[in-house]
Scaffold this motif. Sequence first.
Motif, mmCIF file in Angstrom:
data_model
loop_
_atom_site.group_PDB
_atom_site.id
_atom_site.type_symbol
_atom_site.label_atom_id
_atom_site.label_comp_id
_atom_site.label_asym_id
_atom_site.label_seq_id
_atom_site.Cartn_x
_atom_site.Cartn_y
_atom_site.Cartn_z
ATOM 1 N N THR A 2 9.530 -0.005 -7.414
ATOM 2 C CA THR A 2 8.861 -0.091 -6.122
ATOM 3 C C THR A 2 8.209 -1.462 -5.986
ATOM 4 O OG1 THR A 2 6.874 0.912 -7.081
ATOM 5 C CG2 THR A 2 8.445 2.379 -6.008
ATOM 6 N N ARG A 3 7.772 -1.773 -4.788
ATOM 7 C CA ARG A 3 7.171 -3.072 -4.534
ATOM 8 C C ARG A 3 5.968 -2.898 -3.621
ATOM 9 N NH1 ARG A 3 8.825 -4.705 0.552
ATOM 10 N NH2 ARG A 3 10.746 -3.786 1.395
ATOM 11 N N PRO A 4 5.105 -3.922 -3.498
ATOM 12 C CA PRO A 4 3.942 -3.813 -2.619
ATOM 13 C C PRO A 4 4.341 -3.635 -1.159
ATOM 14 C CG PRO A 4 3.644 -5.589 -4.189
ATOM 15 C CD PRO A 4 5.073 -5.142 -4.318
ATOM 16 N N LEU A 5 3.441 -3.017 -0.415
ATOM 17 C CA LEU A 5 3.646 -2.698 0.995
ATOM 18 C C LEU A 5 2.615 -3.425 1.843
ATOM 19 C CD1 LEU A 5 4.508 -0.935 3.486
ATOM 20 C CD2 LEU A 5 2.920 0.815 2.606
ATOM 21 N N GLU A 40 5.193 -4.183 7.470
ATOM 22 C CA GLU A 40 6.444 -3.515 7.128
ATOM 23 C C GLU A 40 6.447 -2.052 7.555
ATOM 24 O OE1 GLU A 40 7.939 -5.422 3.063
ATOM 25 O OE2 GLU A 40 5.827 -4.789 2.962
ATOM 26 N N THR A 148 10.769 5.894 0.525
ATOM 27 C CA THR A 148 10.737 4.626 1.239
ATOM 28 C C THR A 148 11.010 3.494 0.250
ATOM 29 O OG1 THR A 148 8.408 4.018 0.866
ATOM 30 C CG2 THR A 148 8.863 5.630 2.625
ATOM 31 N N TRP A 150 9.009 1.522 -0.796
ATOM 32 C CA TRP A 150 7.792 1.327 -1.597
ATOM 33 C C TRP A 150 7.464 2.550 -2.450
ATOM 34 C CZ3 TRP A 150 8.090 1.164 3.773
ATOM 35 C CH2 TRP A 150 8.397 -0.108 4.286
ATOM 36 N N GLU A 260 -2.600 -4.868 2.020
ATOM 37 C CA GLU A 260 -1.537 -5.051 1.035
ATOM 38 C C GLU A 260 -1.750 -4.005 -0.063
ATOM 39 O OE1 GLU A 260 0.951 -7.225 1.089
ATOM 40 O OE2 GLU A 260 0.319 -8.559 2.726
ATOM 41 N N ASP A 262 -0.261 -2.005 -3.423
ATOM 42 C CA ASP A 262 0.701 -2.092 -4.517
ATOM 43 C C ASP A 262 0.698 -0.786 -5.297
ATOM 44 O OD1 ASP A 262 2.300 -2.691 -6.660
ATOM 45 O OD2 ASP A 262 1.317 -4.581 -7.138
ATOM 46 N N PRO A 263 1.804 -0.046 -5.309
ATOM 47 C CA PRO A 263 1.842 1.212 -6.069
ATOM 48 C C PRO A 263 1.596 1.016 -7.557
ATOM 49 C CG PRO A 263 4.036 0.594 -5.294
ATOM 50 C CD PRO A 263 3.074 -0.315 -4.616
#
Length: 295
Positions: A2-5, A40, A148, A150, A260, A262-263
């Motif tokens: 996953t990546r930051p949202l 996003e 998703t 993220w 911002e 971040d998981p």
Amino acid sequence: MTRPLRLALLQYPVERPSSIADWGKKLDRWLAEARAQGAELAVLPEYASVELGAALVGKAPAEEAEELAAMVAAADGILAEMRAAARRHGLWLQPGTLAMRIGENIVNRAPLIDPEGRLAFQDKHAMTRFEAERWGVSPGAAPSVFDTPWGRIGISVCYDSEFPEHVRRQVEAGAWLVLVPSCTDTLHGFHRIRIAAQARALENQCFVAICATVGEAPWSAALDVNRGLAGVYGPVDRGFAADGVVIEGTLDAAQWVYAELDPARIDTVRREGAVFNHRDWPQQRFGEAVPARFA
């Protein structure tokens, strides 16, 4: 992985659009601003589109039953505008909620729309007194989670967030972020949502994001007064603010609030935090409370 949202939450100003197409233009203006700021995923409040009610009825103020019936009849057209807007702006969009007919019942449904216009729903389960006693809205389906880019997220519509098990089921299914679109007409109502969001973030060691309608609409039976703000809340632990507040907007102002998220931060606090609320939840079996005996 996953990546930051980059999350955008709209403190939605209730206005008086003249038609569904006019409402779609308003949605376009707000989403264009969010996209320009790198958003996003954009989130609108519960019942945001109900500001259309008077125009659809052709009467201001509309009666409660008339407003609901008009919104239900127009739900497919409003949803089409939402899907088209997500495609035009290349955004994931959680556009608040829509009252929709499911079989014989009217259900309050929160769509999540991807940039290609595909969608899935989370229904509201716990009805407020207004919904149950005056609008006749029925409880919807059980909690869901959404996959998703993220990672998995959940949606807990307004009053649902005040019941720990609703969010807990989503977290147990992998949600690291829960969205709470809300519509509250008093500061008491807004603070119930805010406090519930903070509690859910603490006990599940996750992010919870809220957003609300703002402003006055004397032409609307359901949206006559709107109080609140948008905010994001996280675990009250290492690596986060001492009160768990990630960001909040200005009370009752029309604005986007950006965060911002971040998981990976959630994974870290669940693994290295000072406490393990998320891990320890299943181990807590307190039994039934009984009267204590004084000696």
